[in-house]
Every structure is written in structure tokens, then in C-alpha cells.
Write a protein that holds these residues in place. Sequence first.
Motif, mmCIF file in Angstrom:
data_model
loop_
_atom_site.group_PDB
_atom_site.id
_atom_site.type_symbol
_atom_site.label_atom_id
_atom_site.label_comp_id
_atom_site.label_asym_id
_atom_site.label_seq_id
_atom_site.Cartn_x
_atom_site.Cartn_y
_atom_site.Cartn_z
ATOM 1 N N MET A 90 31.909 0.643 9.545
ATOM 2 C CA MET A 90 31.221 -0.031 10.613
ATOM 3 C C MET A 90 29.970 -0.700 10.035
ATOM 4 S SD MET A 90 31.514 2.524 13.787
ATOM 5 C CE MET A 90 32.593 1.542 14.780
ATOM 6 N N LYS A 91 29.622 -1.824 10.615
ATOM 7 C CA LYS A 91 28.481 -2.580 10.106
ATOM 8 C C LYS A 91 27.548 -2.989 11.236
ATOM 9 C CE LYS A 91 30.999 -4.462 6.185
ATOM 10 N NZ LYS A 91 31.430 -5.662 5.496
ATOM 11 N N ALA A 92 26.268 -3.025 10.898
ATOM 12 C CA ALA A 92 25.241 -3.535 11.798
ATOM 13 C C ALA A 92 24.436 -4.564 11.015
ATOM 14 C CB ALA A 92 24.337 -2.410 12.289
ATOM 15 N N PHE A 93 23.829 -5.487 11.739
ATOM 16 C CA PHE A 93 23.083 -6.581 11.124
ATOM 17 C C PHE A 93 21.723 -6.708 11.792
ATOM 18 C CE2 PHE A 93 27.617 -7.389 11.195
ATOM 19 C CZ PHE A 93 27.889 -7.615 9.863
ATOM 20 N N LEU A 94 20.724 -7.067 10.993
ATOM 21 C CA LEU A 94 19.424 -7.359 11.576
ATOM 22 C C LEU A 94 18.734 -8.442 10.766
ATOM 23 C CD1 LEU A 94 16.547 -5.103 10.640
ATOM 24 C CD2 LEU A 94 18.795 -4.308 9.982
ATOM 25 N N GLN A 95 17.952 -9.225 11.478
ATOM 26 C CA GLN A 95 17.133 -10.248 10.836
ATOM 27 C C GLN A 95 15.849 -9.570 10.398
ATOM 28 O OE1 GLN A 95 17.993 -13.730 10.445
ATOM 29 N NE2 GLN A 95 16.338 -13.418 8.990
ATOM 30 N N SER A 96 15.457 -9.793 9.153
ATOM 31 C CA SER A 96 14.252 -9.158 8.630
ATOM 32 C C SER A 96 13.401 -10.202 7.912
ATOM 33 C CB SER A 96 14.640 -8.044 7.647
ATOM 34 O OG SER A 96 14.959 -8.595 6.385
ATOM 35 N N PRO A 97 12.187 -9.838 7.534
ATOM 36 C CA PRO A 97 11.339 -10.763 6.781
ATOM 37 C C PRO A 97 11.906 -11.160 5.421
ATOM 38 C CG PRO A 97 10.028 -8.991 7.710
ATOM 39 C CD PRO A 97 11.473 -8.630 7.925
ATOM 40 N N VAL A 98 12.888 -10.411 4.907
ATOM 41 C CA VAL A 98 13.478 -10.749 3.611
ATOM 42 C C VAL A 98 14.882 -11.337 3.758
ATOM 43 C CG1 VAL A 98 12.082 -9.095 2.319
ATOM 44 C CG2 VAL A 98 14.317 -8.382 3.207
ATOM 45 N N GLY A 99 15.316 -11.601 4.976
ATOM 46 C CA GLY A 99 16.627 -12.186 5.225
ATOM 47 C C GLY A 99 17.472 -11.299 6.119
ATOM 48 N N VAL A 100 18.726 -11.688 6.262
ATOM 49 C CA VAL A 100 19.653 -10.934 7.108
ATOM 50 C C VAL A 100 20.119 -9.695 6.350
ATOM 51 C CG1 VAL A 100 21.866 -10.988 8.339
ATOM 52 C CG2 VAL A 100 20.422 -13.040 8.272
ATOM 53 N N ILE A 101 19.976 -8.554 6.984
ATOM 54 C CA ILE A 101 20.389 -7.290 6.384
ATOM 55 C C ILE A 101 21.686 -6.835 7.033
ATOM 56 C CG2 ILE A 101 19.815 -4.828 6.193
ATOM 57 C CD1 ILE A 101 16.916 -5.653 5.778
#
Length: 154
Positions: free
Chosen positions: A1-12
Motif C-alpha cells: 500500500m502506498k500513500a503520497f504527500l507534498q513536502s518542501p523537498v518534493g512529492v513523497i
Amino acid sequence: MKAFLQSPVGVIELEETDGYISALRVISQMPEQQSASTPVLDEAVKQLNEYFAGTRKDFDLPLKQAGTPFQQKAWEYLSTIPYGETVSYKAEASSIGSPNGCRAVGSANGKNNIAIIVPCHRVVNEGGSLGGYAYGLEMKKKLLDLESRQKSLF
């Protein structure tokens, strides 16, 4: 399973396998697929958001990644490096019982699949120059700068 988040260093991209965080990757863009929601992934996203906001300096997540015994030792050591501080590859090698293993430590750190949470960005060359980083020196510098700016808040 995967989750994604936008962060100050890019998409995680976070990956969970059998109840453990097994990978953290920085990817080029937010995928069209929806983030999975599990207790472990939700907690990891929460803790990463806190880290980037400067309100968290330690992660408390179940982690598991495959590697040799030497790599496992190197990765375990990384989590002992205090927030906002750096150590040299030589110091890491000595600390895990391989004083002549600077290159092996660098190689092991480069194979760390759980970047940021397992903070390989905190290891630098003995003279203080950044050394290497799987996601490039610009990101390594951003992470170290973030931690040094936020350190005074704790």
C-alpha cells in the motif's frame, strides 16, 4: 500500500508492507492514484508533516527494510544521530565496529530505502562537506538546513 504527500523537498511516496514502513521515496510528481489509508501510513504522513513543520525531531514508526547485516547495522546507527547534527562517514563506520569501512558505510547509507525517517542525510564527509546523497546534494542541504533552523525551537 502506498500513500503520497507534498513536502518542501518534493512529492513523497510512502510504502507499507505487512504493517511496516518499508520505503520512502521522493518522486517527480504526484501520481493520479489515491493514497491508501492505513493506521501506519496515516501516522507516517502525520509525523512527516510535523517534521517538515518543525514540530517533530524523532520518528516513532514501525520500520522494516531488507538488507545485509552490515547494512542493517549502518541503518540502525543512523537513527541515533541527533536531530540537527551531523556525523562523518568515518565516525559512523567506527561506531558500528568497522573503523576502516567508510566506503562500505557510504554504500549502505546509499541503499537506505527509508530516507528522511532513517536520516542518512545527517552523515557527511569528515571535513564537513556534504558527501553524497541518493536524492542529490541539493535535497541533502535542504534537509540539513531545515533541521538546523528548527533545532532552536526544541
